[in-house]
Design a protein around this motif. Structure first.
Motif, PDB file in Angstrom:
ATOM      1  N   GLU A 270      14.497  34.253  -2.759  1.00 31.97           N
ATOM      2  CA  GLU A 270      15.211  34.368  -4.031  1.00 31.97           C
ATOM      3  C   GLU A 270      14.326  35.018  -5.090  1.00 31.97           C
ATOM      4  O   GLU A 270      14.791  35.860  -5.865  1.00 31.97           O
ATOM      5  CB  GLU A 270      15.672  32.994  -4.513  1.00 31.97           C
ATOM      6  CG  GLU A 270      16.828  32.415  -3.745  1.00 31.97           C
ATOM      7  CD  GLU A 270      17.215  31.046  -4.271  1.00 31.97           C
ATOM      8  OE1 GLU A 270      17.213  30.847  -5.504  1.00 31.97           O
ATOM      9  OE2 GLU A 270      17.527  30.173  -3.438  1.00 31.97           O
ATOM     10  N   ILE A 271      13.061  34.638  -5.114  1.00 36.30           N
ATOM     11  CA  ILE A 271      12.129  35.230  -6.085  1.00 36.30           C
ATOM     12  C   ILE A 271      11.928  36.711  -5.780  1.00 36.30           C
ATOM     13  O   ILE A 271      11.920  37.537  -6.686  1.00 36.30           O
ATOM     14  CB  ILE A 271      10.793  34.460  -6.103  1.00 36.30           C
ATOM     15  CG1 ILE A 271      11.014  33.029  -6.602  1.00 36.30           C
ATOM     16  CG2 ILE A 271       9.770  35.183  -6.975  1.00 36.30           C
ATOM     17  CD1 ILE A 271       9.832  32.114  -6.431  1.00 36.30           C
ATOM     18  N   GLU A 272      11.780  37.058  -4.478  1.00 40.84           N
ATOM     19  CA  GLU A 272      11.603  38.462  -4.113  1.00 40.84           C
ATOM     20  C   GLU A 272      12.785  39.327  -4.561  1.00 40.84           C
ATOM     21  O   GLU A 272      12.606  40.486  -4.908  1.00 40.84           O
ATOM     22  CB  GLU A 272      11.447  38.610  -2.596  1.00 40.84           C
ATOM     23  CG  GLU A 272      10.077  38.338  -2.085  1.00 40.84           C
ATOM     24  CD  GLU A 272       9.919  38.707  -0.616  1.00 40.84           C
ATOM     25  OE1 GLU A 272       8.760  38.848  -0.194  1.00 40.84           O
ATOM     26  OE2 GLU A 272      10.929  38.836   0.117  1.00 40.84           O
ATOM     27  N   ARG A 273      13.970  38.763  -4.564  1.00 34.37           N
ATOM     28  CA  ARG A 273      15.170  39.515  -4.941  1.00 34.37           C
ATOM     29  C   ARG A 273      15.463  39.476  -6.441  1.00 34.37           C
ATOM     30  O   ARG A 273      16.350  40.166  -6.912  1.00 34.37           O
ATOM     31  CB  ARG A 273      16.383  38.975  -4.179  1.00 34.37           C
ATOM     32  CG  ARG A 273      16.322  39.244  -2.685  1.00 34.37           C
ATOM     33  CD  ARG A 273      17.583  38.767  -1.971  1.00 34.37           C
ATOM     34  NE  ARG A 273      17.812  37.333  -2.056  1.00 34.37           N
ATOM     35  CZ  ARG A 273      17.279  36.418  -1.254  1.00 34.37           C
ATOM     36  NH1 ARG A 273      16.469  36.795  -0.280  1.00 34.37           N
ATOM     37  NH2 ARG A 273      17.543  35.142  -1.393  1.00 34.37           N
ATOM     38  N   SER A 274      14.713  38.700  -7.193  1.00 34.53           N
ATOM     39  CA  SER A 274      14.999  38.529  -8.617  1.00 34.53           C
ATOM     40  C   SER A 274      14.299  39.598  -9.461  1.00 34.53           C
ATOM     41  O   SER A 274      13.460  40.354  -8.979  1.00 34.53           O
ATOM     42  CB  SER A 274      14.555  37.145  -9.090  1.00 34.53           C
ATOM     43  OG  SER A 274      13.148  37.101  -9.219  1.00 34.53           O
ATOM     44  N   GLU A 275      14.644  39.612 -10.727  1.00 31.76           N
ATOM     45  CA  GLU A 275      14.050  40.590 -11.645  1.00 31.76           C
ATOM     46  C   GLU A 275      12.601  40.272 -11.985  1.00 31.76           C
ATOM     47  O   GLU A 275      11.915  41.112 -12.549  1.00 31.76           O
ATOM     48  CB  GLU A 275      14.892  40.702 -12.917  1.00 31.76           C
ATOM     49  CG  GLU A 275      15.069  39.391 -13.651  1.00 31.76           C
ATOM     50  CD  GLU A 275      16.107  39.474 -14.751  1.00 31.76           C
ATOM     51  OE1 GLU A 275      15.795  39.045 -15.862  1.00 31.76           O
ATOM     52  OE2 GLU A 275      17.209  39.963 -14.484  1.00 31.76           O
ATOM     53  N   VAL A 276      12.119  39.090 -11.645  1.00 33.88           N
ATOM     54  CA  VAL A 276      10.718  38.744 -11.911  1.00 33.88           C
ATOM     55  C   VAL A 276       9.822  38.996 -10.696  1.00 33.88           C
ATOM     56  O   VAL A 276       8.641  38.677 -10.725  1.00 33.88           O
ATOM     57  CB  VAL A 276      10.570  37.274 -12.378  1.00 33.88           C
ATOM     58  CG1 VAL A 276      11.332  37.019 -13.661  1.00 33.88           C
ATOM     59  CG2 VAL A 276      10.992  36.307 -11.287  1.00 33.88           C
ATOM     60  N   ALA A 277      10.373  39.592  -9.646  1.00 33.73           N
ATOM     61  CA  ALA A 277       9.630  39.789  -8.401  1.00 33.73           C
ATOM     62  C   ALA A 277       8.317  40.539  -8.601  1.00 33.73           C
ATOM     63  O   ALA A 277       7.327  40.262  -7.926  1.00 33.73           O
ATOM     64  CB  ALA A 277      10.493  40.524  -7.378  1.00 33.73           C
TER      65      ALA A 277
END
Length: 111
Positions: A7-14
Motif C-alpha cells: 500500500e505504501i509503495e502504491r501511495s503518493e508518499v512512496a
C-alpha cells in the motif's frame, strides 16, 4: 505485513520510503544462489519480487548493517534518512548501534 508495504509503495508518499527486506533464515549455499538467480529473472520480467510481490527486492542472508546504512547515507546526500526496524530486541541493538554510527535516527516497532 507485505500488504501494508505494498500500500505504501502504491501511495503518493512512496518516494519518501525505501524498503530493504532480508530473508535471513534458510540455507546459504549453491541452492540459495540458484534461487536468487531465478528470482532475478522473475523480477526482470515482472518488476515485482517473487517472495513478497513488492517492487522492493528480497535479499538473502543477514545484512552487514554498517555497510548497508553507509550506502544509504551515500545515496541520499543532504538528507538524514531514518531507520524503522521491526524485529527482535537483540538485533535491534545492533541496528541501532550502526544507525547511530551513521548519524541516523532509529525507530523500533513491535507488531
Amino acid at each position: 505485513f507485505a500488504s501494508l508495504l505494498g500500500e505504501i509503495e502504491r501511495s503518493e508518499v512512496a518516494s519518501r520510503f525505501e524498503f530493504i527486506i532480508h530473508m535471513t533464515a534458510g540455507r546459504t549455499d549453491a541452492t540459495t544462489e540458484g534461487l536468487a538467480l531465478a528470482l532475478d529473472l522473475v523480477y526482470a520480467r515482472t518488476n515485482a519480487d517473487a517472495v513478497t510481490g513488492l517492487k522492493s527486492r528480497t535479499r538473502f542472508g543477514a545484512p552487514a548493517w554498517d555497510s548497508l546504512l553507509g550506502e544509504i547515507m551515500a545515496q541520499h546526500p543532504g538528507v538524514r534518512p531514518e531507520v524503522f526496524f521491526c524485529g527482535p530486541d537483540a538485533l535491534a541493538a545492533q541496528v541501532a548501534h550502526a544507525a547511530a554510527g551513521q548519524g541516523m535516527a532509529f525507530h523500533q516497532e513491535h507488531f
